[in-house]
Enzyme design. Structure first.
Site, PDB file in Angstrom:
ATOM      1  N   GLY A 107       0.768  -1.245  -0.038  1.00  0.00           N
ATOM      2  CA  GLY A 107       0.062   0.077   0.000  1.00  0.00           C
ATOM      3  C   GLY A 107       0.820   1.200  -0.093  1.00  0.00           C
ATOM      4  O   GLY A 107       1.797   1.459   0.703  1.00  0.00           O
ATOM      5  N   SER A 108       0.647   2.238  -0.987  1.00  0.00           N
ATOM      6  CA  SER A 108       1.785   3.158  -1.076  1.00  0.00           C
ATOM      7  C   SER A 108       1.295   4.284  -2.164  1.00  0.00           C
ATOM      8  O   SER A 108       0.058   3.977  -2.453  1.00  0.00           O
ATOM      9  CB  SER A 108       3.012   2.660  -1.441  1.00  0.00           C
TER      10      SER A 108
END
Length: 236
Positions: free
Chosen positions: A193-194
């Protein structure tokens, strides 16, 4: 007439990024151990193992193949579009504000990153930092990140930045300085997640709007060979 035959393997058996096999093996081993200990625990173990396979999937992409097209290097949601000053470490030429497109990747998106345009890798800069929520604007300057500057010809450059987030603690970049790359070529991965920022060359107009979904290597972010104005979006 051009045609693409869709087979069941396209959806059920995607390739797995090499980075994922270690995690998949760990999840599978833990699931087996849980099954030996308490057989009912195999269910949540299998769910997590399948999710791990899903997370590290590396599906083939149909990359738009025309000079001047900039594709998104990440799958997710276009979170921000606007004129900003790039991070100082990029040392872009000419200096000054550029159109930035920020794509946020949730834990359910494909996290394999691709080159947004063809060119030569001029510079790769790693910057240590914090791990604040990647949806915040300040994440572009405060968070751990890996920046890539591409020479794309005609004395122009384009930069993209892999940014760690609240959950993402591992940035992988497989490029080296001086390497020639193709549009849509796999260049790395971020887990879990980024965000990824793209800084367009001066004068380029974004062709996506905040809130729009995009697919890495396929969705066109900008057309450097066109004078089309910036696109706006309406939520319906």
């Amino acid at each position: 007439m051009r045609r693409f035959d869709i087979g069941w393997k396209t959806y059920l058996l995607p390739e797995i990024h090499p980075e994922g096999w270690r995690f998949i093996s760990i999840f599978a081993a833990v699931t087996f151990g849980l099954w030996l200990w308490q057989d009912w625990l195999v269910v949540p173990g299998l769910v997590l193992t399948i999710w791990c396979v899903y997370f590290f999937r590396n599906p083939k992409r149909t990359v738009p193949d025309r000079l001047g097209l900039v594709v998104t290097p990440a799958s997710g949601i276009v979170q921000m579009v606007g004129l900003v000053d790039p991070p100082a470490e990029l040392a872009l030429d000419p200096p000054g504000p550029r159109q930035r497109i920020s794509v946020f990747m949730s834990v359910f998106d494909c996290h394999v990153n691709r080159c947004p345009v063809g060119g030569t890798v001029r510079k790769i800069v790693y910057a240590p930092g914090k791990f604040v929520n990647a949806t915040l604007d300040k994440a572009s300057a405060d968070n751990e990140r890996n920046s890539v500057v591409l020479d794309i010809g005609q004395s122009r450059d384009l930069a993209f930045v892999q940014i760690a987030g609240l959950v993402a603690r591992r940035i992988r970049c497989d490029l080296v300085e001086g390497q020639s790359v193709l549009t849509g070529e796999i260049m790395g991965l971020i887990r879990f997640g980024s965000r990824l920022d793209i800084y367009l060359p001066p004068g380029a107009a974004p062709l996506v709007a905040p809130g729009q979904s995009c697919i890495s290597g396929e969705t066109v972010l900008a057309d450097l060979a066109s004078a089309e104005p910036e696109r706006l979006g309406v939520l319906r």
